[in-house]
Design a protein around this motif. Structure first.
Motif, PDB file in Angstrom:
ATOM      1  N   LEU A 231       2.249   5.387   2.652  1.00 32.76           N
ATOM      2  CA  LEU A 231       1.101   5.097   1.783  1.00 32.76           C
ATOM      3  C   LEU A 231       0.735   3.623   1.858  1.00 32.76           C
ATOM      4  N   ASP A 232      -0.338   3.255   1.149  1.00 37.21           N
ATOM      5  CA  ASP A 232      -0.699   1.844   0.896  1.00 37.21           C
ATOM      6  C   ASP A 232      -0.912   1.047   2.178  1.00 37.21           C
ATOM      7  N   SER A 233      -1.648   1.632   3.097  1.00 29.84           N
ATOM      8  CA  SER A 233      -1.862   0.901   4.367  1.00 29.84           C
ATOM      9  C   SER A 233      -2.928  -0.169   4.180  1.00 29.84           C
ATOM     10  N   THR A 234      -2.822  -1.207   4.987  1.00 30.67           N
ATOM     11  CA  THR A 234      -3.860  -2.224   5.048  1.00 30.67           C
ATOM     12  C   THR A 234      -3.987  -2.691   6.491  1.00 30.67           C
ATOM     13  N   ILE A 235      -5.076  -3.371   6.777  1.00 34.43           N
ATOM     14  CA  ILE A 235      -5.355  -3.830   8.142  1.00 34.43           C
ATOM     15  C   ILE A 235      -5.749  -5.293   8.087  1.00 34.43           C
ATOM     16  N   PHE A 236      -5.278  -6.061   9.050  1.00 32.70           N
ATOM     17  CA  PHE A 236      -5.781  -7.432   9.196  1.00 32.70           C
ATOM     18  C   PHE A 236      -5.834  -7.782  10.671  1.00 32.70           C
TER      19      PHE A 236
ATOM     20  N   TRP B  45     -17.412   2.255   9.598  1.00 31.24           N
ATOM     21  CA  TRP B  45     -16.733   2.129   8.298  1.00 31.24           C
ATOM     22  C   TRP B  45     -15.677   3.225   8.209  1.00 31.24           C
ATOM     23  N   ILE B  46     -14.444   2.819   7.979  1.00 35.29           N
ATOM     24  CA  ILE B  46     -13.335   3.774   7.863  1.00 35.29           C
ATOM     25  C   ILE B  46     -12.601   3.491   6.566  1.00 35.29           C
ATOM     26  N   MET B  47     -12.324   4.502   5.799  1.00 32.60           N
ATOM     27  CA  MET B  47     -11.565   4.329   4.554  1.00 32.60           C
ATOM     28  C   MET B  47     -10.203   5.022   4.718  1.00 32.60           C
ATOM     29  N   TYR B  48      -9.145   4.234   4.614  1.00 30.91           N
ATOM     30  CA  TYR B  48      -7.781   4.757   4.678  1.00 30.91           C
ATOM     31  C   TYR B  48      -7.321   5.096   3.258  1.00 30.91           C
ATOM     32  N   PHE B  49      -6.446   6.074   3.149  1.00 24.15           N
ATOM     33  CA  PHE B  49      -5.910   6.435   1.837  1.00 24.15           C
ATOM     34  C   PHE B  49      -4.655   7.265   2.029  1.00 24.15           C
ATOM     35  N   ALA B  50      -3.901   7.415   0.961  1.00 22.54           N
ATOM     36  CA  ALA B  50      -2.725   8.292   0.994  1.00 22.54           C
ATOM     37  C   ALA B  50      -3.078   9.568   0.243  1.00 22.54           C
ATOM     38  N   ALA B  51      -2.577  10.701   0.740  1.00 20.48           N
ATOM     39  CA  ALA B  51      -2.891  11.995   0.117  1.00 20.48           C
ATOM     40  C   ALA B  51      -1.682  12.915   0.244  1.00 20.48           C
TER      41      ALA B  51
ATOM     42  N   PHE C  49      -2.776  14.536  -4.735  1.00 17.39           N
ATOM     43  CA  PHE C  49      -3.003  13.121  -5.087  1.00 17.39           C
ATOM     44  C   PHE C  49      -3.761  12.394  -3.975  1.00 17.39           C
ATOM     45  N   ILE C  50      -4.723  11.551  -4.404  1.00 14.62           N
ATOM     46  CA  ILE C  50      -5.434  10.649  -3.491  1.00 14.62           C
ATOM     47  C   ILE C  50      -5.167   9.236  -3.992  1.00 14.62           C
ATOM     48  N   TRP C  51      -4.500   8.427  -3.221  1.00 15.29           N
ATOM     49  CA  TRP C  51      -4.017   7.127  -3.685  1.00 15.29           C
ATOM     50  C   TRP C  51      -4.536   5.965  -2.841  1.00 15.29           C
ATOM     51  N   ALA C  52      -4.780   4.868  -3.512  1.00 20.36           N
ATOM     52  CA  ALA C  52      -4.875   3.520  -2.931  1.00 20.36           C
ATOM     53  C   ALA C  52      -5.723   3.446  -1.673  1.00 20.36           C
ATOM     54  N   PRO C  53      -7.012   3.730  -1.775  1.00 25.69           N
ATOM     55  CA  PRO C  53      -7.887   3.622  -0.599  1.00 25.69           C
ATOM     56  C   PRO C  53      -8.133   2.174  -0.209  1.00 25.69           C
ATOM     57  N   GLU C  54      -8.445   1.984   1.056  1.00 21.61           N
ATOM     58  CA  GLU C  54      -8.936   0.685   1.551  1.00 21.61           C
ATOM     59  C   GLU C  54     -10.048   0.942   2.545  1.00 21.61           C
TER      60      GLU C  54
ATOM     61  N   PHE D 230       4.531  15.336  -3.626  1.00 16.08           N
ATOM     62  CA  PHE D 230       4.777  13.945  -3.197  1.00 16.08           C
ATOM     63  C   PHE D 230       5.037  13.880  -1.693  1.00 16.08           C
ATOM     64  N   ARG D 231       4.569  14.951  -1.003  1.00 19.51           N
ATOM     65  CA  ARG D 231       4.608  14.852   0.462  1.00 19.51           C
ATOM     66  C   ARG D 231       3.384  14.034   0.894  1.00 19.51           C
ATOM     67  N   ILE D 232       3.456  12.766   0.628  1.00 22.14           N
ATOM     68  CA  ILE D 232       2.315  11.858   0.780  1.00 22.14           C
ATOM     69  C   ILE D 232       2.255  11.306   2.205  1.00 22.14           C
ATOM     70  N   ARG D 233       1.083  11.399   2.793  1.00 18.97           N
ATOM     71  CA  ARG D 233       0.885  10.851   4.131  1.00 18.97           C
ATOM     72  C   ARG D 233      -0.420  10.047   4.142  1.00 18.97           C
ATOM     73  N   THR D 234      -0.652   9.289   5.204  1.00 18.53           N
ATOM     74  CA  THR D 234      -1.839   8.425   5.286  1.00 18.53           C
ATOM     75  C   THR D 234      -2.903   9.079   6.157  1.00 18.53           C
ATOM     76  N   TYR D 235      -4.143   9.071   5.627  1.00 18.91           N
ATOM     77  CA  TYR D 235      -5.273   9.670   6.336  1.00 18.91           C
ATOM     78  C   TYR D 235      -6.434   8.671   6.334  1.00 18.91           C
ATOM     79  N   ALA D 236      -7.526   9.084   7.002  1.00 15.16           N
ATOM     80  CA  ALA D 236      -8.735   8.260   6.989  1.00 15.16           C
ATOM     81  C   ALA D 236      -9.967   9.151   7.041  1.00 15.16           C
ATOM     82  N   ILE D 237     -11.006   8.655   6.364  1.00 13.36           N
ATOM     83  CA  ILE D 237     -12.333   9.263   6.510  1.00 13.36           C
ATOM     84  C   ILE D 237     -13.231   8.231   7.170  1.00 13.36           C
ATOM     85  N   VAL D 238     -14.306   8.707   7.784  1.00  8.30           N
ATOM     86  CA  VAL D 238     -15.187   7.810   8.530  1.00  8.30           C
ATOM     87  C   VAL D 238     -16.636   8.074   8.135  1.00  8.30           C
ATOM     88  N   CYS D 239     -17.435   7.001   8.092  1.00  6.65           N
ATOM     89  CA  CYS D 239     -18.849   7.104   7.679  1.00  6.65           C
ATOM     90  C   CYS D 239     -19.718   7.274   8.921  1.00  6.65           C
TER      91      CYS D 239
END
Ligand code: AHR
Length: 473
Positions: free
Chosen positions: A163-168, A113-119, A100-105, A129-138
Motif C-alpha cells: 500500500l501507500d505507494s508514491t513516485i518521485f 494522469w494515473i492515480m495509484y491506490f491500495a484496494a 477498502f480503497i486507501w491512500a490514492p496518489e 485486508f488482502r490489500i494490493r496496489t492498483y492504478a486507474i488511468v484518465c
C-alpha cells in the motif's frame, strides 16, 4: 476573519482589519489570498496535495467510507477547503478491488494522469485486508473531467500486503516507493524503493529501505508506511509514518545525499527519533501520512492528517476524523527540515523577525517575550482578531492560552488571556503593513507606541525605526 501570513496575504488581511487606510492596500493589485485554516479539509486522511505546472493545487485522499477515489483542485491552497470534489472511480461490486480503497496518489506519467491506490476484496470468504496496489488511468488531459478506467495491478516483488505507494523523479529516473509486508519479516510493512520500468512494473530488484524496529515505530503495530519525498539542500528527505493509526502514529525520516546511490540502503540514514508527533499542547493527534507542497509564494508546506482528540472508540481505522492539515515547513541552518509541532486548529501562525535582526525571531522564553533564537514552536505566533476593532492578539502556538500583553512599565510579556476590558486593551495591537511588507504592531493601549525589541526584550517604543518593523518570514 483570519490573517493570512503569506506576505501578500498578510497585507490584504491586515488591510481589511485596520480601520485607518493602510499604505499597503495600494500595493494589493490582485485578489488577496485566502488564508488557509486548519483543519483544511475535514475527514480526508492520507492527503496528497501538489501544485501542478498548470497552476492548480490538486488534492486527493482516503474517504471515511474507503469506497471511492476522489479528486479536487483549487487555484489557492486554502481554496481546497471548499473546492468541488469529483469522484473518479468507485470500488467494484466484487473481486479484489471491491473493498477498502486507501491512500490514492495522482501522478502525471509520460503525459497520462494515473492515480495509484491500495484496494482489497469486500469479503465473501476473502480477507478484506488482502490489500494490493492498483492504478486507474484518465483518458484525457483534464483529470477532473476525463474518463477513468482500471490500468491494472502493481507487480510487487511478493504477493503480500502492499500500500501507500508514491513516485518521485530523481536525476532523470522515476522511482516507486511503497510499503509492503515482506515474507520472513514479522512486521506489518516495511519501505521499499525501485526504479519504474512501466507505471506498474519495476525496472530493478527492490531495495528494502527501513524495517520498523524502534520503539516509536512499533506501537500497536510494526509499521513503516506512507513514504513522501522532498528534495532540498542537496539531500533527499523521505518521511514515513509509523505505529498504529491512533495517537501514537507519527512521522519518521530517512535522509540521503542527492548524489548518493539511492538504491543502496546504506545511503539512507534513519532519524533515531520521530520528527513529527501528536501534540497535547495544540490538541492534534495521530499526525501522519504526509505529503509536501508549496504555498502560493513557493514556500514549503507540510500536508498531513490528524484528529482533534486522542481517545478513540473502536478500531482507529474506522474513526472518520483524520482531517487534512497544512503548515509551513522550515529548515534549520544545516539544511535539515524542522517539522516542529502540529500548529493546531485555526489560522496558520506566523514568524516575525525584526527588520534590523533578520536572523532573530519574536519568541518567548516561558512568559518572557524575547527576540532571538528559540525552538520553532516558541517562534510561531497565531494572530487572532481582538475585541478592539481592527486589532489582533498574538499568541504562541505552544502557549495558546497566553498572548503578548503590555505592562505598566511598557514591557511586553506573555500573560494568560483574560476578558477584562483593561487586559483586552493591553493585549490588542493594530498591524500596519508598510510598502516594504514589514509590519508595525501599534499598541491599542498606547497608540503612539508599537512592539519593538531592545537588548533581547520586547517593549513598546515610540519611534518609527527598524526595531518596530517586523518582517513576516
Ligand atoms: O487510511 C488507510 C490506511 O491507513 C492508509 O493506506 C495507511 O497509510 C494507514 O495506515
Amino acid at each position: 476573519m483570519s490573517l493570512n501570513l503569506s506576505r501578500r496575504g498578510f497585507i490584504a488581511s491586515t488591510a481589511m482589519l485596520s480601520a485607518a487606510p493602510v499604505v499597503a492596500r495600494a500595493a494589493m493589485s490582485d485578489v488577496p489570498d485566502i488564508a488557509p485554516q486548519n483543519p483544511l479539509v475535514k475527514q480526508r486522511a492520507d492527503a496528497q496535495i501538489f501544485r501542478h505546472e498548470d497552476g492548480w493545487y490538486y488534492m486527493t485522499g482516503s474517504v471515511p467510507e474507503y469506497d471511492r477515489l476522489v479528486l479536487r483542485r483549487s487555484r489557492t491552497l486554502a481554496g481546497l477547503a471548499t473546492a468541488e470534489e469529483a469522484v473518479l472511480w468507485r470500488h467494484l461490486s466484487s473481486g479484489p478491488m471491491s473493498g477498502f480503497i486507501w491512500a490514492p496518489e495522482l501522478h502525471l506519467i509520460d503525459g497520462r494522469w494515473i492515480m495509484y491506490f491500495a484496494a482489497g476484496p469486500s469479503g465473501g470468504g476473502e480477507d478484506v485486508f488482502r490489500i494490493r496496489t492498483y492504478a486507474i488511468v484518465c483518458d484525457g488531459p483534464d483529470p477532473m473531467k476525463g474518463k477513468w478506467s482500471v490500468l491494472g495491478q502493481f507487480q510487487a516483488p511478493w504477493d503480500s500486503f502492499n500500500l501507500d505507494s508514491t513516485i518521485f523523479v530523481h536525476r532523470g529516473k522515476r522511482y516507486f516507493v511503497w510499503a509492503q509486508r515482506e515474507p520472513g519479516i514479522e512486521t506489518n510493512s516495511n519501505l521499499y524503493i525501485a526504479p519504474l520500468a512501466t507505471p506498474l512494473t519495476l525496472a530493478a530488484k527492490a531495495t528494502r529501505l527501513t524495517v520498523p524496529t524502534l520503539d516509536w515505530e512499533i506501537q500497536g503495530f510494526k509499521v513503516a508506511e506512507a513514504p513522501a519525498i522532498l528534495a532540498r539542500n542537496g539531500r533527499l528527505f523521505m518521511t514515513y509514518s509509523a505505529s498504529a493509526t491512533d495517537a501514537r502514529y507519527c512521522l519518521g525520516l530517512l535522509t540521503a545525499a542527492d548524489d548518493a546511490d539511492i538504491m543502496d540502503p546504506r545511503a539512507w540514514t534513519k532519524s533515531p527519533e520521530p520528527v513529527f508527533v501528536s501534540s497535547e499542547v495544540t490538541k492534534v493527534y495521530g499526525t501522519g501520512h504526509n505529503s509536501f507542497t508549496t504555498d502560493e509564494e513557493g514556500r514549503d508546506i507540510l500536508v498531513y492528517h490528524g484528529r482533534d482528540y486522542s481517545a478513540i472508540t473502536g478500531d482507529p481505522l474506522f474513526d472518520p476524523n483524520r482531517h487534512t492539515r497544512v503548515q509551513r515547513l522550515y529548515f534549520r541552518a544545516d539544511g535539515t527540515p524542522d517539522f516542529g509541532i502540529p500548529v493546531g486548529n485555526g489560522p496558520l501562525p506566523g514568524r516575525f523577525s525584526p527588520a534590523d535582526r533578520k536572523e532573530a525571531f519574536l519568541a518567548h522564553d516561558g512568559q518572557r517575550a524575547i527576540v532571538g533564537q528559540a525552538a520553532l514552536p516558541a517562534t510561531q505566533f497565531r494572530l487572532a482578531p481582538a475585541r478592539v476593532s481592527g486589532s489582533v492578539t498574538l499568541s504562541p502556538i505552544d502557549m495558546p492560552d497566553y498572548c503578548l500583553t503590555s505592562g505598566a512599565d511598557g514591557r511586553i510579556m506573555l500573560a494568560k488571556a483574560e476578558q477584562g476590558a483593561d487586559f483586552v486593551r493591553r493585549s490588542a495591537f493594530v498591524p500596519r503593513v508598510a510598502p516594504d511588507n514589514s509590519v508595525r504592531f501599534t499598541a491599542v493601549a498606547s497608540p503612539d507606541k508599537a512592539l519593538a525589541h531592545r537588548e533581547g526584550a520586547i517593549i513598546l517604543h515610540q519611534a518609527e525605526d527598524a526595531t518596530t518593523r517586523w518582517l513576516s518570514s
